[in-house]
Design a protein around this motif. Structure first.
Motif, PDB file in Angstrom:
ATOM      1  N   ALA A  79      34.605  31.124  85.962  1.00 18.79           N
ATOM      2  CA  ALA A  79      34.299  32.200  86.907  1.00 18.79           C
ATOM      3  C   ALA A  79      32.944  31.995  87.582  1.00 18.79           C
ATOM      4  N   PHE A  80      32.052  31.255  86.928  1.00 17.07           N
ATOM      5  CA  PHE A  80      30.700  31.076  87.462  1.00 17.07           C
ATOM      6  C   PHE A  80      30.629  30.017  88.565  1.00 17.07           C
ATOM      7  N   VAL A  81      31.738  29.321  88.853  1.00 15.38           N
ATOM      8  CA  VAL A  81      31.681  28.279  89.873  1.00 15.38           C
ATOM      9  C   VAL A  81      31.362  28.862  91.245  1.00 15.38           C
ATOM     10  N   ARG A  82      31.630  30.129  91.411  1.00 14.36           N
ATOM     11  CA  ARG A  82      31.314  30.791  92.683  1.00 14.36           C
ATOM     12  C   ARG A  82      29.822  30.651  93.012  1.00 14.36           C
ATOM     13  N   HIS A  83      28.957  30.689  91.998  1.00  9.06           N
ATOM     14  CA  HIS A  83      27.520  30.591  92.240  1.00  9.06           C
ATOM     15  C   HIS A  83      27.133  29.204  92.752  1.00  9.06           C
ATOM     16  N   VAL A  84      27.858  28.183  92.343  1.00 15.68           N
ATOM     17  CA  VAL A  84      27.627  26.836  92.876  1.00 15.68           C
ATOM     18  C   VAL A  84      27.959  26.828  94.362  1.00 15.68           C
ATOM     19  N   ALA A  85      29.088  27.420  94.717  1.00 20.71           N
ATOM     20  CA  ALA A  85      29.483  27.492  96.127  1.00 20.71           C
ATOM     21  C   ALA A  85      28.478  28.292  96.946  1.00 20.71           C
ATOM     22  N   GLU A  86      27.959  29.364  96.380  1.00 21.88           N
ATOM     23  CA  GLU A  86      26.990  30.186  97.107  1.00 21.88           C
ATOM     24  C   GLU A  86      25.711  29.411  97.399  1.00 21.88           C
ATOM     25  N   GLU A  87      25.261  28.601  96.443  1.00 24.76           N
ATOM     26  CA  GLU A  87      24.039  27.821  96.669  1.00 24.76           C
ATOM     27  C   GLU A  87      24.268  26.743  97.719  1.00 24.76           C
ATOM     28  N   ILE A  88      25.410  26.088  97.676  1.00 32.34           N
ATOM     29  CA  ILE A  88      25.711  25.067  98.685  1.00 32.34           C
ATOM     30  C   ILE A  88      25.801  25.704 100.065  1.00 32.34           C
ATOM     31  N   ALA A  89      26.403  26.877 100.141  1.00 24.78           N
ATOM     32  CA  ALA A  89      26.475  27.584 101.421  1.00 24.78           C
ATOM     33  C   ALA A  89      25.084  27.918 101.935  1.00 24.78           C
ATOM     34  N   ARG A  90      24.214  28.371 101.045  1.00 21.00           N
ATOM     35  CA  ARG A  90      22.832  28.692 101.442  1.00 21.00           C
ATOM     36  C   ARG A  90      22.116  27.453 101.949  1.00 21.00           C
ATOM     37  N   LEU A  91      22.269  26.345 101.242  1.00 22.15           N
ATOM     38  CA  LEU A  91      21.593  25.097 101.623  1.00 22.15           C
ATOM     39  C   LEU A  91      22.067  24.576 102.975  1.00 22.15           C
ATOM     40  N   ARG A  92      23.340  24.757 103.249  1.00 22.41           N
ATOM     41  CA  ARG A  92      23.917  24.209 104.482  1.00 22.41           C
ATOM     42  C   ARG A  92      23.945  25.208 105.634  1.00 22.41           C
ATOM     43  N   GLY A  93      23.598  26.452 105.352  1.00 24.43           N
ATOM     44  CA  GLY A  93      23.592  27.466 106.403  1.00 24.43           C
ATOM     45  C   GLY A  93      24.982  27.823 106.894  1.00 24.43           C
ATOM     46  N   ILE A  94      25.939  27.854 105.974  1.00 28.20           N
ATOM     47  CA  ILE A  94      27.314  28.216 106.317  1.00 28.20           C
ATOM     48  C   ILE A  94      27.773  29.312 105.364  1.00 28.20           C
ATOM     49  N   SER A  95      28.973  29.816 105.578  1.00 34.55           N
ATOM     50  CA  SER A  95      29.459  30.899 104.736  1.00 34.55           C
ATOM     51  C   SER A  95      29.989  30.355 103.416  1.00 34.55           C
ATOM     52  N   VAL A  96      29.933  31.185 102.390  1.00 36.42           N
ATOM     53  CA  VAL A  96      30.478  30.788 101.099  1.00 36.42           C
ATOM     54  C   VAL A  96      31.991  30.642 101.188  1.00 36.42           C
ATOM     55  N   GLU A  97      32.603  31.382 102.104  1.00 41.05           N
ATOM     56  CA  GLU A  97      34.051  31.255 102.303  1.00 41.05           C
ATOM     57  C   GLU A  97      34.406  29.864 102.812  1.00 41.05           C
ATOM     58  N   GLU A  98      33.583  29.327 103.683  1.00 37.88           N
ATOM     59  CA  GLU A  98      33.844  27.977 104.200  1.00 37.88           C
ATOM     60  C   GLU A  98      33.723  26.932 103.094  1.00 37.88           C
ATOM     61  N   VAL A  99      32.707  27.089 102.243  1.00 44.92           N
ATOM     62  CA  VAL A  99      32.543  26.161 101.117  1.00 44.92           C
ATOM     63  C   VAL A  99      33.742  26.273 100.177  1.00 44.92           C
ATOM     64  N   GLY A 100      34.142  27.495  99.867  1.00 45.54           N
ATOM     65  CA  GLY A 100      35.280  27.688  98.979  1.00 45.54           C
ATOM     66  C   GLY A 100      36.557  27.106  99.549  1.00 45.54           C
ATOM     67  N   GLU A 101      36.806  27.360 100.828  1.00 48.44           N
ATOM     68  CA  GLU A 101      38.025  26.872 101.454  1.00 48.44           C
ATOM     69  C   GLU A 101      38.070  25.347 101.475  1.00 48.44           C
ATOM     70  N   MET A 102      36.961  24.711 101.877  1.00 47.40           N
ATOM     71  CA  MET A 102      36.966  23.258 102.005  1.00 47.40           C
ATOM     72  C   MET A 102      37.021  22.570 100.649  1.00 47.40           C
ATOM     73  N   THR A 103      36.237  23.046  99.686  1.00 50.53           N
ATOM     74  CA  THR A 103      36.243  22.380  98.383  1.00 50.53           C
ATOM     75  C   THR A 103      37.578  22.580  97.671  1.00 50.53           C
ATOM     76  N   SER A 104      38.228  23.727  97.900  1.00 54.92           N
ATOM     77  CA  SER A 104      39.562  23.934  97.325  1.00 54.92           C
ATOM     78  C   SER A 104      40.565  22.988  97.975  1.00 54.92           C
ATOM     79  N   ARG A 105      40.498  22.878  99.284  1.00 52.73           N
ATOM     80  CA  ARG A 105      41.388  21.954  99.993  1.00 52.73           C
ATOM     81  C   ARG A 105      41.169  20.525  99.512  1.00 52.73           C
TER      82      ARG A 105
END
Length: 255
Positions: A219-245
């Motif tokens: 369940a904590f993997v969401r926090h990894v996605a949130e940090e990557i989104a912050r670093l890249r200046g994109i939404s966490v939804e985009e990180v989640g969608e792409m990494t899942s794909r």
């Protein structure tokens, strides 16, 4: 949605909480997880978990840290990998951080896994720590680019990431990327293509901020996605969608 591309929820402390862990995954929008094998002795537990849960996949392999246990063979790994719930070979690789002395046995074990992955047509899950040069060299020598895979819990340089990506490998970030002092790793997370990225927990280890020091779980993997989104200046939804794909593309797993 998010996918935890590498966890060990069969380990003591997590296996007993399977129902609760799966419920918390669902609550955090973590739809799937890959439970990764570290030795053949405990592999039946890993496989049983994947067989009992439609959103949990499994791998088969022997971690480079494990000495004095049953050694894998190419034939044995290929035979296990026929099972439809087994989506990868590993984790395998090299670790010169914890072990010293003549580690040729580690290198031979790594070669065995690469050869098995090529025969089984299943991607590799590669662990490398303090051994990047030899890891990349053996990947080249054994033709790991023919099958591809993931550099899991990545902590190496951008140059190492780029060399792995050139061989068709994905780069997976764990909770380490959320740590304040992981500045070089944060730069890697900013620089590599999102199309070559996965996220993971490596639970029960390496819980991300704000859970650092706790027992990690998918369940904590969401926090990894949130940090990557912050670093890249994109939404966490985009990180989640792409990494899942990326996960389903690499492991050829049914969503």
């Amino acid at each position: 949605m998010f996918v935890d591309s590498h966890c060990h929820i069969n380990f003591p402390g997590l296996a007993e909480q399977q129902t609760a862990i799966l419920a918390r995954m669902k609550g955090a929008a973590v739809t799937h997880a890959l439970c990764v094998s570290v030795n053949l002795e405990d592999f039946p537990q890993v496989l049983a978990m994947a067989e009992s849960q439609p959103n949990v996949y499994a791998s088969v392999g022997v971690h480079p840290d494990h000495e004095g246990i049953e050694e894998p063979s190419v034939e044995g790994l290929v035979e296990f990998a026929v099972h439809p719930r087994i989506v990868a070979i590993g984790e395998t690789g090299l670790d010169y951080f914890r072990l010293t002395g003549d580690l040729e046995w580690q290198r031979e074990r790594f070669r065995t896994h690469i050869r098995a992955a090529k025969q089984a047509c299943k991607p590799l899950i590669i662990h490398t720590r303090a051994a990047a040069e030899d890891t990349l060299r053996i990947m080249v020598e054994e033709g790991a680019a023919e099958i591809g895979g993931v550099m899991h819990c990545f902590t190496e340089s951008l140059e190492v990431a780029q060399q792995a990506i050139a061989m068709g490998f994905y780069i997976s970030f764990s909770g380490i990327v959320t740590f304040k002092n992981a500045l070089a790793l944060k730069q890697v997370a900013q620089a590599i293509p999102l199309e070559q990225m996965l996220i993971e927990t490596d639970s029960p280890y390496l819980a991300p901020v704000p859970h650092r020091g706790e027992t990690n779980e998918p369940a904590f993997v969401r926090h990894v996605a949130e940090e990557i989104a912050r670093l890249r200046g994109i939404s966490v939804e985009e990180v989640g969608e792409m990494t899942s794909r990326n996960f389903f593309r690499l492991f050829k797993a049914a969503a």
